[in-house]
Write a protein that holds these residues in place. Structure first.
Motif, PDB file in Angstrom:
ATOM      1  N   GLY A   3     -16.490  23.423  19.570  1.00  0.00           N
ATOM      2  CA  GLY A   3     -16.495  22.023  19.146  1.00  0.00           C
ATOM      3  C   GLY A   3     -16.982  21.100  20.245  1.00  0.00           C
ATOM      4  N   GLN A   4     -16.536  21.351  21.467  1.00  0.00           N
ATOM      5  CA  GLN A   4     -16.978  20.525  22.594  1.00  0.00           C
ATOM      6  C   GLN A   4     -18.476  20.712  22.845  1.00  0.00           C
ATOM      7  N   ALA A   5     -19.001  21.915  22.601  1.00  0.00           N
ATOM      8  CA  ALA A   5     -20.445  22.144  22.739  1.00  0.00           C
ATOM      9  C   ALA A   5     -21.220  21.286  21.734  1.00  0.00           C
ATOM     10  N   PHE A   6     -20.683  21.186  20.517  1.00  0.00           N
ATOM     11  CA  PHE A   6     -21.320  20.311  19.529  1.00  0.00           C
ATOM     12  C   PHE A   6     -21.257  18.849  19.987  1.00  0.00           C
ATOM     13  N   GLY A   7     -20.185  18.474  20.672  1.00  0.00           N
ATOM     14  CA  GLY A   7     -20.099  17.129  21.244  1.00  0.00           C
ATOM     15  C   GLY A   7     -21.189  16.890  22.270  1.00  0.00           C
ATOM     16  N   LEU A   8     -21.510  17.910  23.050  1.00  0.00           N
ATOM     17  CA  LEU A   8     -22.594  17.788  24.034  1.00  0.00           C
ATOM     18  C   LEU A   8     -23.957  17.706  23.352  1.00  0.00           C
ATOM     19  N   MET A   9     -24.119  18.418  22.235  1.00  0.00           N
ATOM     20  CA  MET A   9     -25.369  18.325  21.475  1.00  0.00           C
ATOM     21  C   MET A   9     -25.513  16.919  20.887  1.00  0.00           C
ATOM     22  N   SER A  10     -24.398  16.357  20.469  1.00  0.00           N
ATOM     23  CA  SER A  10     -24.395  14.978  19.996  1.00  0.00           C
ATOM     24  C   SER A  10     -24.808  14.038  21.127  1.00  0.00           C
ATOM     25  N   THR A  11     -24.362  14.362  22.327  1.00  0.00           N
ATOM     26  CA  THR A  11     -24.729  13.555  23.502  1.00  0.00           C
ATOM     27  C   THR A  11     -26.235  13.522  23.677  1.00  0.00           C
TER      28      THR A  11
END
Length: 174
Positions: free
Chosen positions: A6-14
């Motif tokens: 989930g945090q990796a998806f947050g970084l992709m959102s970044t």
């Protein structure tokens, strides 16, 4: 493990938030907005569970696709579509409501909705600035790496506003 994914998806959102406001064309901004909201759905679902952020971000993906269709056909968004998306954002946001913090994504989504159907790129950037500010608070509270995406969105939106300001604009500083 799902927390880290989930945090990796947050970084992709970044990454999306870094580039979206400095893109020159509305079409590019809409595709990036759809990707950003898709990553946000996965981020929040995996780190925080069901909530209004998931439902409003899913509606935002749909709205980006509708806006791309209007852009391709060079048609304006109808009043009915605007009203429909207001109700979709509010209704879906309320369906995902679990706790008081869920109000933030609902309010932020209203600004995303306005930015998506806005034809003018600079007005789009101003609305994205408000949206990113609201979501920064939300993501910080839930402890998401997407907080970084919103901070990046704020910085890159200001950069986009400055980069594409009209030279003759008396409000634009040199």
């Amino acid at each position: 493990m799902s927390y880290y994914i989930g945090q990796a998806f947050g970084l992709m959102s970044t990454a999306c938030c870094l580039i979206m406001p400095v893109l020159k064309h509305k079409k590019q901004m809409l595709w990036t907005n759809a990707a950003n909201n898709s990553f946000a759905v996965l981020n929040v679902l995996l780190i925080s569970g069901w909530g209004s952020a998931i439902t409003v971000c899913a509606v935002a993906v749909l709205q980006s696709i509708v806006a791309l269709g209007h852009l391709k056909r060079d048609t304006k968004v109808s009043r009915k579509e605007n009203v429909l998306f207001v109700f979709l954002f509010l209704g879906c946001g309320l369906l995902g409501y679990r706790r008081p913090i869920d109000v933030l994504p609902i309010v932020g989504a209203m600004f995303n909705m306005l930015s998506t159907f806005q034809r003018d790129e600079q007005r789009t950037r101003w609305l994205l600035l408000v949206n990113a500010s609201i979501f920064t608070v939300y993501y910080a509270i839930i402890g998401s790496t997407a907080t970084l995406s919103c901070i990046c969105a704020i910085v890159s939106t200001v950069a986009g506003l400055l980069r594409y300001r009209k030279k003759g604009d008396p409000d634009a500083s040199a």
